[in-house]
Design an enzyme around this catalytic site. Structure first.
Site, PDB file in Angstrom:
ATOM      1  N   HIS A  65      10.018  15.798 -49.207  1.00  0.00           N
ATOM      2  CA  HIS A  65      10.750  16.828 -49.953  1.00  0.00           C
ATOM      3  C   HIS A  65      10.769  16.552 -51.457  1.00  0.00           C
ATOM      4  O   HIS A  65      11.026  17.447 -52.247  1.00  0.00           O
ATOM      5  CB  HIS A  65      12.154  17.064 -49.371  1.00  0.00           C
ATOM      6  CG  HIS A  65      13.170  16.049 -49.780  1.00  0.00           C
ATOM      7  ND1 HIS A  65      13.284  14.837 -49.186  1.00  0.00           N
ATOM      8  CD2 HIS A  65      14.136  16.084 -50.725  1.00  0.00           C
ATOM      9  CE1 HIS A  65      14.275  14.157 -49.751  1.00  0.00           C
ATOM     10  NE2 HIS A  65      14.813  14.898 -50.693  1.00  0.00           N
ATOM     11  N   ARG A  76      17.786  21.583 -27.664  1.00  0.00           N
ATOM     12  CA  ARG A  76      18.163  21.324 -26.271  1.00  0.00           C
ATOM     13  C   ARG A  76      19.424  22.063 -25.859  1.00  0.00           C
ATOM     14  O   ARG A  76      19.570  22.472 -24.724  1.00  0.00           O
ATOM     15  CB  ARG A  76      18.363  19.819 -26.102  1.00  0.00           C
ATOM     16  CG  ARG A  76      17.475  19.312 -25.003  1.00  0.00           C
ATOM     17  CD  ARG A  76      17.699  17.920 -24.589  1.00  0.00           C
ATOM     18  NE  ARG A  76      18.813  17.248 -25.236  1.00  0.00           N
ATOM     19  CZ  ARG A  76      18.789  15.960 -25.521  1.00  0.00           C
ATOM     20  NH1 ARG A  76      17.723  15.260 -25.272  1.00  0.00           N
ATOM     21  NH2 ARG A  76      19.825  15.371 -26.059  1.00  0.00           N
ATOM     22  N   HIS A 101       8.707   8.786 -51.078  1.00  0.00           N
ATOM     23  CA  HIS A 101       9.139   9.482 -52.292  1.00  0.00           C
ATOM     24  C   HIS A 101       8.678   8.795 -53.588  1.00  0.00           C
ATOM     25  O   HIS A 101       8.096   9.415 -54.466  1.00  0.00           O
ATOM     26  CB  HIS A 101      10.659   9.629 -52.332  1.00  0.00           C
ATOM     27  CG  HIS A 101      11.238  10.302 -51.124  1.00  0.00           C
ATOM     28  ND1 HIS A 101      10.581  11.288 -50.435  1.00  0.00           N
ATOM     29  CD2 HIS A 101      12.429  10.143 -50.480  1.00  0.00           C
ATOM     30  CE1 HIS A 101      11.340  11.702 -49.419  1.00  0.00           C
ATOM     31  NE2 HIS A 101      12.450  11.012 -49.427  1.00  0.00           N
ATOM     32  N   GLU A 160      21.122   6.250 -55.875  1.00  0.00           N
ATOM     33  CA  GLU A 160      22.073   7.099 -55.157  1.00  0.00           C
ATOM     34  C   GLU A 160      23.436   6.422 -55.137  1.00  0.00           C
ATOM     35  O   GLU A 160      23.521   5.195 -55.185  1.00  0.00           O
ATOM     36  CB  GLU A 160      21.599   7.306 -53.717  1.00  0.00           C
ATOM     37  CG  GLU A 160      20.265   8.010 -53.620  1.00  0.00           C
ATOM     38  CD  GLU A 160      19.884   8.261 -52.165  1.00  0.00           C
ATOM     39  OE1 GLU A 160      20.151   9.355 -51.675  1.00  0.00           O
ATOM     40  OE2 GLU A 160      19.336   7.341 -51.534  1.00  0.00           O
TER      41      GLU A 160
HETATM   42  C1  BG6 Z   1      15.716  11.116 -47.776  1.00  0.00           C
HETATM   43  C2  BG6 Z   1      16.163   9.745 -47.352  1.00  0.00           C
HETATM   44  O1  BG6 Z   1      14.347  11.278 -47.496  1.00  0.00           O
HETATM   45  O2  BG6 Z   1      15.929  11.291 -49.168  1.00  0.00           O
HETATM   46  C3  BG6 Z   1      17.627   9.549 -47.717  1.00  0.00           C
HETATM   47  O3  BG6 Z   1      15.998   9.582 -45.964  1.00  0.00           O
HETATM   48  C4  BG6 Z   1      17.874   9.862 -49.169  1.00  0.00           C
HETATM   49  O4  BG6 Z   1      18.044   8.221 -47.422  1.00  0.00           O
HETATM   50  C5  BG6 Z   1      17.293  11.205 -49.551  1.00  0.00           C
HETATM   51  O5  BG6 Z   1      19.278   9.850 -49.387  1.00  0.00           O
HETATM   52  C6  BG6 Z   1      17.375  11.445 -51.048  1.00  0.00           C
HETATM   53  O6  BG6 Z   1      17.014  12.756 -51.328  1.00  0.00           O
HETATM   54  P1  BG6 Z   1      17.581  13.527 -52.602  1.00  0.00           P
HETATM   55  O7  BG6 Z   1      16.857  14.823 -52.595  1.00  0.00           O
HETATM   56  O8  BG6 Z   1      19.053  13.654 -52.404  1.00  0.00           O
HETATM   57  O9  BG6 Z   1      17.250  12.662 -53.780  1.00  0.00           O
END
Ligand code: BG6
Length: 490
Positions: free
Chosen positions: A178, A51, A240, A216
């Site tokens: 991812h 935007r 994930h 984390e």
């Molecule tokens: C993301 C989540 O998809 O994955 C985050 O929204 C999380 O909350 C992250 O911190 C973790 O990814 P990675 O690659 O750092 O383990």
């Protein structure tokens, strides 16, 4: 070892949300790294779209800053950076209006692969898809990449699938998770299906249980408004952790082919048993006050709703109801602000049926195969051996340890980021590492009753200390089955 760079044809990639956090942290630096590796051919264009009113020069300056901040020093080559910036362009666009669309359509060149990365709020996915269609950018050469969250329950995921399907075929839709782009996650398939060693043991006859941990250390910081509506279940487990579980539990596909792999994953998700409320523990982190220091805010200070019942930690036990896994529980846990950042899958094998050694001479432990996703990607198999020395036949457990970075030499230490790998797969037209629409829906179908149960019961997460291993009750989840979580440490 020299890594292979698979060539691709020149392409146009449009990044919607190009001024956002994900674009600056992951997408643009990742594209530069692929450029540096020689994988982005001449004649390709990367067009930022957002935007914000700015020109291509300003977008280049933003991208230069993102590269400086997020790309390792070894790859910060001035000439390469400038050459990369030269393939960038920018269009200010209104996702919900008409502004910018004709300009974008004029920039996207015919005869190439066109990829459109939706790095925007999911509420805009439908608007973007519809406008791409209307402006004649949804032809057979087009692919769209959509970020999670893909819906917030089965109903919204179905609606979103239907919206996208109105303008694009399934083979043009790349739903990113991812985690599937992480090196070790892909290695899981290689380890399982390129070696004969594991397959005969890969079932409930030999595997006692599986633990999947994604821990984390970060809190939810500035993401409170998104996260509080999601929680760990929607943010991590539904996607994930579920994907990791699938790769462990799936049957061998007949070929390493996108639909063959995704068919097998789908079967696993459909075979997941409903989770009993007594088999789930939810937690919410507390703040940490340090004398004389600023300390860490608790979850409830990180979000607007001071009475929030959203979880930042979850641990659960589930079963895959099929012949292979009957009787082998899968324990999943993930949380923020835990004592270390570590992601791993641990497969604990059963004890040998009969011991020929005296109990007193052995520190008996089961064989455990640990697949480390991060940090220090690698695998570690714990085996029993004789303790070295003259002390007779005493048994001890030792690790057979393989660090991928060490095993693969210098290149191994430079493992590409998940995003750069996945973006190049989009360009190549390979959907193996992307979630299919039916997979996402099946994952929500399993998750929905759990989420609804919490709402119906007014369930509250248990507080846990920042820097701990999570709530006490999560330990009990394992203890009561006579098992233990592995320690959370880097
Ligand atoms: C993301 C989540 O998809 O994955 C985050 O929204 C999380 O909350 C992250 O911190 C973790 O990814 P990675 O690659 O750092 O383990």
């Amino acid at each position: 070892m020299v890594s292979r760079v698979i060539p691709v044809d020149p392409f146009d990639l449009v990044v919607f949300g190009a001024t956002g956090d994900l674009a600056n942290r992951k997408i643009l630096p990742g594209l530069y790294r692929r450029f540096f590796a020689g994988q982005i051919p001449e004649g390709s264009q990367i067009i930022g779209a957002a935007r914000t009113e700015m020109d291509a020069e300003a977008f280049r300056a933003q991208t230069r800053a993102a590269i400086t901040e997020h790309v390792g020093k070894a790859k910060q080559d001035k000439a390469q950076i400038e050459a990369f910036l030269n393939i960038l362009d920018y269009v200010a666009i209104d996702a919900k209006g008409e502004a910018g669309w004709a300009e974008l359509a004029a920039k996207v060149q015919p005869g190439k692969v066109h990829a459109f990365y939706f790095s925007v709020a999911p509420a805009l996915f439908g608007d973007l898809a519809e406008r791409l269609h209307r402006n004649k950018m949804a032809g057979p050469e087009a692919r769209i990449v959509v970020e999670k969250p893909f819906g917030r329950d089965l109903e919204t995921a179905r609606a979103l699938n239907a919206t996208l399907a109105a303008h694009f075929d399934e083979h043009q839709i790349y739903r990113i998770d991812h985690y599937l782009g992480k090196e070790t996650v892909q290695n899981l398939m290689a380890v399982r299906f390129a070696n004969i060693l594991f397959e005969p043991l890969w079932n409930s006859q030999y595997i006692d249980h599986v633990q999947i941990t994604v821990a984390e250390t970060v809190g939810i910081g500035g993401r409170g408004s998104y996260y509080d509506k999601s929680g760990a279940m929607r943010d991590m487990v539904q996607n994930h952790l579920m994907q990791l579980l699938c790769l462990i539990a799936m049957e061998p596909p007949y070929h390493f082919d996108p639909d063959a792999v995704r068919d097998e994953k789908l079967k696993v998700i459909r075979a997941l048993q409903p989770v009993q409320s007594s088999d789930i523990v939810r937690g919410q982190y507390l703040g940490l006050k340090r004398k004389g220091e600023e300390g860490l805010a608790g979850y409830l200070e990180d979000v607007e709703d001071r009475n929030s019942k959203t979880e930042s930690y979850i641990a659960l036990k589930t079963h895959v109801a099929n012949w292979r896994w009957q009787g082998t529980p899968f324990y999943l846990r993930t949380g923020k602000r835990l004592r270390a950042r570590t992601s791993e899958i641990a497969i604990t094998f059963k004890q040998p049926p009969h011991s020929i050694f005296d109990e007193d001479d052995a520190d008996w432990r089961e064989n455990v195969l640990v697949i480390r996703l991060q940090p220090n990607e690698g695998m570690n198999l714990k085996v029993m051996i004789k303790e070295p020395g003259p002390g007779g036949m005493r048994l001890v457990q030792v690790p057979l340890d393989m660090s991928f970075a060490e095993a693969l030499g210098e290149d191994g230490a430079d493992i590409p980021d998940a995003y750069e790998r996945l973006i190049m797969d989009v360009i190549r037209g390979n959907q193996t590492l992307f979630m299919r629409g039916d997979e996402v829906e099946a994952a929500w179908a399993w998750t929905d009753p759990i989420l609804n149960g919490w709402v119906e019961r007014g369930d509250k997460p248990q507080p846990y200390d920042s820097g701990s291993s999570g709530p006490e009750d999560a330990l009990m989840l394992m203890h009561r089955d006579g098992r233990r979580w592995r320690e959370i440490r880097e």
